[in-house]
Design an enzyme around this catalytic site. Structure first.
Site, PDB file in Angstrom:
ATOM      1  N   THR A   1       0.905  -1.297  -0.105  1.00 31.17           N
ATOM      2  CA  THR A   1      -0.051  -0.054  -0.007  1.00 31.17           C
ATOM      3  C   THR A   1       0.994   1.264  -0.079  1.00 31.17           C
ATOM      4  OG1 THR A   1      -1.743  -1.143   0.999  1.00 31.17           O
ATOM      5  CG2 THR A   1      -1.847   1.286   1.265  1.00 31.17           C
TER       6      THR A   1
ATOM      7  N   HIS B   1       1.526   2.026  -3.561  1.00 34.27           N
ATOM      8  CA  HIS B   1       0.245   2.863  -4.199  1.00 34.27           C
ATOM      9  C   HIS B   1       0.059   4.128  -3.744  1.00 34.27           C
ATOM     10  CE1 HIS B   1      -1.090  -0.918  -5.985  1.00 34.27           C
ATOM     11  NE2 HIS B   1      -1.228  -1.613  -4.615  1.00 34.27           N
TER      12      HIS B   1
ATOM     13  N   CYS C   1     -18.407   2.002  13.665  1.00 34.86           N
ATOM     14  CA  CYS C   1     -17.748   1.934  14.958  1.00 34.86           C
ATOM     15  C   CYS C   1     -18.580   1.053  16.112  1.00 34.86           C
ATOM     16  CB  CYS C   1     -17.352   3.388  15.269  1.00 34.86           C
ATOM     17  SG  CYS C   1     -16.230   4.051  14.172  1.00 34.86           S
TER      18      CYS C   1
END
Length: 339
Positions: A44, A47, A99
């Site tokens: 990542t 990226h 959450c």
């Protein structure tokens, strides 16, 4: 702690990564400062460097981390001072629907450290205490830095369980995530085979040392040779060719798991899901319960981290480390900001 060296993403487009001295932000209410012991480099991060993921520059990169709490803000109990910890990547609002369901990794107003909030490629990380998980006694902080990618694997494979005892499992992409996925699949009773390409020779050697059969080491794997041979396929490379190989290799009524990130829209033969009655499973980020389980597996030896660590490097070596990560020259590269 006024200034610290950091690897910073300075622009929203491709490139724009450099070493800078950045100010260490004092902890606010409900926050702590973690002295970073280890910060893993992830695909990542590439990226992000390439401008394929949204960022809020200038921002300190890095999201896989372990360390020690060295300062606490208001509202944080003294019991956290000196605690050895790892951190959830997502800074969540704590109030949205996801959450409240315990899925902070899918917070509707989430900010990810390392791209939208300052991350771990530096000496000190200021972060909400709610993001922290204590590292079990006896688990080295270097190994604990792999808890976050392991938690991502567990999220895809264990909630609910994907691999059943006796399942034939194919893992494409013998990087860190792939070899963590193979270990988790084996713990579940599956029989994993790890697939790579000739350029993955060093990584496939590690896979073999971990006890896995490997394919594709001397020549690209012929899809026809593995047609419908596997009950579960786990794609970890983020390569279109590997994804389509997995679709060919997956048996009817099997399960396709996507863990690799493509970084752009990918031409995948989606009709195979209908024609073969396949299930699709994937995951985003590390949920709190998956991160706790990851720490227990690492501490108990159920999953081996140390064989996956290729190099511990200084922040100044970031260009070489990023290049080696991009070209698969090793497995997990970890920054030690004290070097």
């Amino acid at each position: 702690m006024s200034k610290a060296k950091a690897i910073v993403k300075t622009t929203r487009g491709a490139g724009g990564v450099e070493i800078r001295d950045v100010s260490v932000r004092p902890p606010g209410t409900g926050e702590v400062v973690v002295e970073v012991a280890a910060a893993g480099v992830c695909g990542t991060d590439l990226h992000i460097m390439d401008g394929e993921w949204p960022t809020d520059p200038p921002v300190v990169m890095g999201h896989e981390t372990s360390g020690t709490v060295v300062e606490c803000g208001d509202g944080v109990g003294d019991e956290w001072l000196g605690a050895r910890v790892v951190a959830e990547v997502i800074v969540a609002d704590g109030t949205c629907r996801n959450c409240l369901r315990g899925r902070r990794n899918l917070c509707e107003n989430r900010r990810a450290i390392g791209r939208l909030a300052d991350g771990a490629f530096t000496r000190h990380l200021t972060i909400p205490v709610q993001n922290l998980h204590r590292v079990p006694n006896g688990l080295d902080l270097l190994d604990a830095a792999l808890a976050e990618p392991l938690a991502c694997v567990l999220g895809a494979l264990d909630y609910p369980p994907v691999v059943a005892p006796g399942d034939r499992v194919l893992v494409t992409g013998p990087g860190t995530v792939g070899l963590l996925a193979a270990q988790v699949a084996r713990l579940a009773g599956g029989t994993p085979t790890v697939a790579g390409t000739p350029r993955d020779s060093n990584r496939l050697t590690v896979a073999r040392d971990l006890g896995f059969p490997v394919v594709g080491e001397s020549a690209p794997l012929d899809a026809s040779a593995v047609r419908e041979q596997f009950d579960v396929v786990i794609e970890c490379s983020g390569a279109v060719a590997a994804a389509n190989l997995c679709l060919t290799a997956c048996a009817k009524a099997g399960t396709y798991v996507q863990l690799g990130i493509f970084g752009a829209p990918a031409p995948i033969d989606m009709d195979q899901f209908c024609l073969k009655g396949l299930s699709l499973k994937t995951y985003y980020g590390a949920s709190p319960h998956a991160l706790d389980k990851a720490l227990l597996l690492l501490a108990g030896g159920g999953v081996a981290a140390r064989p996956l660590i290729s190099q511990v490097a200084a922040l100044d070596d970031w260009e070489s480390v990023f290049e080696q990560t991009r070209f698969g020259s090793g497995l997990k590269f970890i920054f030690d900001p004290s070097l």
